[in-house]
Design an enzyme around this catalytic site. Structure first.
Site, short mmCIF file in Angstrom:
data_model
loop_
_atom_site.label_atom_id
_atom_site.label_comp_id
_atom_site.label_asym_id
_atom_site.label_seq_id
_atom_site.Cartn_x
_atom_site.Cartn_y
_atom_site.Cartn_z
N CYS B 47 29.06 25.38 5.38
CA CYS B 47 30.19 26.73 5.70
C CYS B 47 31.11 26.55 4.35
O CYS B 47 31.46 27.74 3.44
CB CYS B 47 30.02 27.54 6.44
N CYS B 50 31.17 27.46 0.49
CA CYS B 50 31.57 28.60 0.46
C CYS B 50 32.55 29.22 0.48
O CYS B 50 32.95 30.36 -0.54
CB CYS B 50 29.83 29.61 0.21
N HIS B 51 32.90 29.56 1.99
CA HIS B 51 33.85 30.34 2.05
C HIS B 51 35.73 29.87 2.28
O HIS B 51 36.16 30.20 2.40
CB HIS B 51 33.47 30.58 3.83
N MET B 88 23.25 33.82 0.73
CA MET B 88 23.87 32.74 1.44
C MET B 88 22.54 32.39 2.03
O MET B 88 21.83 33.44 2.31
CB MET B 88 24.50 33.76 2.73
N HIS B 330 33.87 28.44 -11.07
CA HIS B 330 32.92 27.34 -10.52
C HIS B 330 32.23 26.19 -12.16
O HIS B 330 33.44 25.30 -11.91
CB HIS B 330 31.83 28.05 -10.44
N HIS B 372 25.89 31.00 -13.77
CA HIS B 372 25.47 29.38 -12.73
C HIS B 372 25.47 28.45 -14.56
O HIS B 372 24.22 28.28 -14.11
CB HIS B 372 25.17 29.21 -11.82
#
Lengths: 498, 498
Positions: B47, B50-51, B88, B330, B372
């Site tokens: 997790c 991403c978080h 997700m 990113h 992306h």
């Protein structure tokens, strides 16, 4: 030696409004919420400056629980009361016995993490007291370029005095424990920064001088300056102001004429030598370059000097050159060419010479016990050429360092003279038009020596300095020349109302 | 359109050694120490990417307790199992029901602060497996410049394959969940970086290729590169390597030929827009400049691009130009001139074009739903001149951006084409000698589309792209050209052993 020039001394009293509220609560094995809050505040006001808010140590030793818990509360309280040989002042008479015991118990507990202070809070605190278009369009009829600013630290005020007439023109509320005053590049504005993180901008063209803007950039701060570069890359005279904070560990760049906040940059990072993360790298001092569009920031705990390029701030870019120097950077100043910046790493007994052109450490110079230069003093030594000098907190000596690697390479970055003075001190001052170099002895334990200034002659540098006892009370500190260079003003520092 | 060049596809299987240990402990209202430790590990592995470790959100939303506690544990567990429309993935089948419930309960608790990882730990972890003087003095007889490196992410291995003979030369243990591979400037070394923060250096001159050095630069990392500048300021080919970490939020500069650690620099700081302190600004990606002695680091949470000048590292100086770009940076790559660096701020549906010469943001370009690019792809468009392109995680479209403000100012930093592809995807690839542009569709929910690559013709750019279904299992990703540009290799991604 002969004192040259007309010497006049204006002795200014700085008073402390004594406030020692009774602490009646019964001592308990643990601190109640109100005790904790009170101990935290006393620690912050009196101890954090040297030991750090997170108690990791800097000018004073580490006081984290693993260090303090092995010492009984009663013994800690005695140390607080009596002070230490290492330089901690005795707090008896300033703090009550109950307060010292409270702080001693607090030191056994984990240090609380202070809150952040981000742009929302900074912006919220900003007060534009007089907008730019409402300010005077021309200077006052007085000789405003010879105004003096005087900090009354413990009452949170700054006075502006006409240096010609000696009239106190204004006494302004500037916040808790003002640390320094700086004049803007143009000379029009005076900026103060307090230990509560509050920056105040005083417009010297107002008649009388008044507050034009204020802002709280953090919870604890020590340094402020404005942009001074004017050259090929642009004219940044008074364009930006910068405050360096102790907590949160960051610096804030603002508009120079309004203090409107523009950018916050963190200084949290790694020590230069061991590459350990430090949560509280404090901005100890700031100077502004004339040769590049840069501020020079000295980060105490990490031992890094930052050259912060503000020339592209409009486009959202800040460039930070991180130069490894030495731990516990404190204060410093330029050499005569303003290429080299000399900064004391006082707990390492060293001065770091930073080459701002080559952008690296030029030399680390061992000078003596805890150098404290203020901004130091420059002159041309008859034997060693251009030099810069610093007094010491830990010994009665001025170290004179050669600063001319091209003209005098054999003396560059060496201590070429050690001049004995009357006592341990904090500041040194001279003026290009004066033959005199003034040094205070404020840290002397002998009260009479602390009331004495030592005066060294540039032209007769080998002669015995002259010691002048200029007050029979308080302690002498903060010598400032007038604009003409023929007058020196001195503050008499007294912790209690007289 | 016609596929030009000789096209050969080598399909490489990436397998996951399935490991789903039974979680037998009875669910309790609060987490026991062992439950907490296990939940923390699952959260970190599955997790945190991403978080965020501190759950402040980035590619995924904020999961701090004030957000999660309003949702019952049972409901959180259902969200985990089913995934979300926002992107997700569904975790059922990968995590057990007990594990998902455990993580859901963990999300109601305050996130624990992960430990620091300072120079002592970094240095301790450093293994110089083969010293420089023990390495081959000349390259192997094989065509080593056509070697391919293939990551087997979930078993923590990297294979090196001879691109001419298709032989697997080595399969090396590189650590948990290797994220990327990069080749050194000289091409001799291959560097991998894993999600456990472990960097591994592979010497392609060894026969077979083997590990020359390894080091653990932190607890979680995603990016690595080496210095590539050679010019007036010096020859830095392979001189330094840099790893960018997720936790602790910092980057580590090492010697390029040994991975000996030299310097750690923190990225903790303020968001570029709101100037709020962020405790976890992660280094999302790194590229190395050919035009200046600089690394380009993209800091996700603060939205800042760092140009890190390493040319004075020997003297203890690092210069960091902090360019405001956009939040949630990113991945990205250079334009054809390598003056501009284009980086996706994918949760903002934008690409930021950084002018590394003028050292500022050139433009923010709205492209589509979650761009992306990997490193993107450059070619010369028949109509719009030099362009750069990115696929999207959130829609089946390649956005083509003009990158030539001098020759084609009217198209510069604009989306000049939106080319529909078969599915949502992650990467795009071409080669100067090839007319083809390859795009994956790996994020498509249609399994057959995810097994399909879309091929666009540069010379016939307006024509319908060709879709090639090249596998009947797994998902296709990571297209790489061989050195000659006449062959494309593709990975088949499969989460379970086949």
């Amino acid at each position: 030696m002969a004192l040259t020039g007309v010497l006049k001394l204006a002795i200014l009293a700085v008073s402390l409004a004594a406030s020692a509220p009774a602490f009646a609560e019964e001592a308990a094995p643990r601190l109640s919420d109100s005790e904790f809050a009170r101990a935290k505040q006393i620690y912050f006001d009196r101890c954090a400056g040297c030991h750090g808010t997170l108690r990791k140590g800097a000018t004073g030793p580490n006081l984290e629980p693993e260090k303090t818990r092995v010492i009984p509360v009663e013994s800690l309280a005695i140390v607080l009361a009596e002070g230490t040989a290492g330089g901690m002042p005795p707090w008896k008479g300033i703090l009550s016995n109950e307060e010292m015991e409270l702080v001693s118990r607090y030191l056994h507990l984990d240090p609380p993490l202070p809150p952040e202070w981000s742009m929302d809070q900074v912006r919220e605190s900003w007060k534009l007291v007089v907008p730019v278009d409402k300010r005077p369009k021309s200077p006052p009829k007085r000789n405003w370029q010879n105004y003096f600013g005087v900090i009354q630290r413990d009452v949170g005020k700054v006075s502006v005095i006409d240096g010609d007439t000696k009239e106190v023109l204004s006494t302004l509320d500037t916040g808790f424990a003002v640390h320094i005053l700086r004049t803007s590049a143009s000379g029009r504005y005076m900026y103060s920064i307090g230990r509560d993180g509050k920056a105040t901008m005083i417009d010297l063209w107002m008649d009388p001088p008044g507050i034009a803007a204020e802002i709280k950039t953090g919870i604890d701060a020590r340094s402020i300056d404005t942009s001074k570069y004017k050259g090929e890359l642009g004219d940044f005279t008074d364009t930006y102001a910068v405050v360096g904070n102790y907590w949160p560990p960051h610096y804030v760049i603002m508009k120079g004429d309004t203090l409107e906040p523009l950018k916050i940059v963190s200084t949290r990072g790694y020590t230069y030598d061991t590459n350990e993360f430090h949560p509280e790298p404090r901005v100890a001092s700031i100077v502004s370059s004339h040769n590049a569009p840069e501020f020079v920031l000295n980060i105490k705990e990490t031992g890094v000097v930052l050259l912060v390029d503000y020339s592209k701030l409009d486009a959202g870019t800040v460039t930070e050159t991180k130069i490894n120097a030495e731990r516990f950077l404190h204060d410093g100043g330029w050499d005569s060419t303003k290429r080299y910046f000399l900064v004391a790493a006082n707990m390492r007994n060293k001065v770091a010479a930073i080459d701002t052109l080559e952008r690296k450490l030029a030399a680390l110079i061992e000078t003596g016990n805890k150098p404290h230069p203020g901004r130091g003093a420059n002159w041309t030594d008859p034997e060693y050429g251009p030099v810069w000098a610093t007094p010491h907190m830990g010994e009665p000596m001025v170290a004179v360092i050669g600063t001319d690697p091209e003209g005098h390479p054999e003396h560059a970055w060496k201590v070429v003279r050690k001049i004995p003075v009357a006592g341990n001190g904090l500041f040194i001052k001279t003026h290009p038009k004066s033959d005199n170099i003034w040094v205070d002895n404020i840290l002397s334990k002998d009260a009479e020596v602390a009331q004495t200034l030592t005066v060294i002659s540039k032209s007769d540098i080998g002669a015995e300095p002259i010691n002048l006892r200029l007050s029979d009370w308080g302690k002498l500190v903060h010598m400032e020349y007038n604009r003409a260079g023929d007058e020196v003003w001195v503050s008499v520092w007294e912790r209690r109302a007289r």
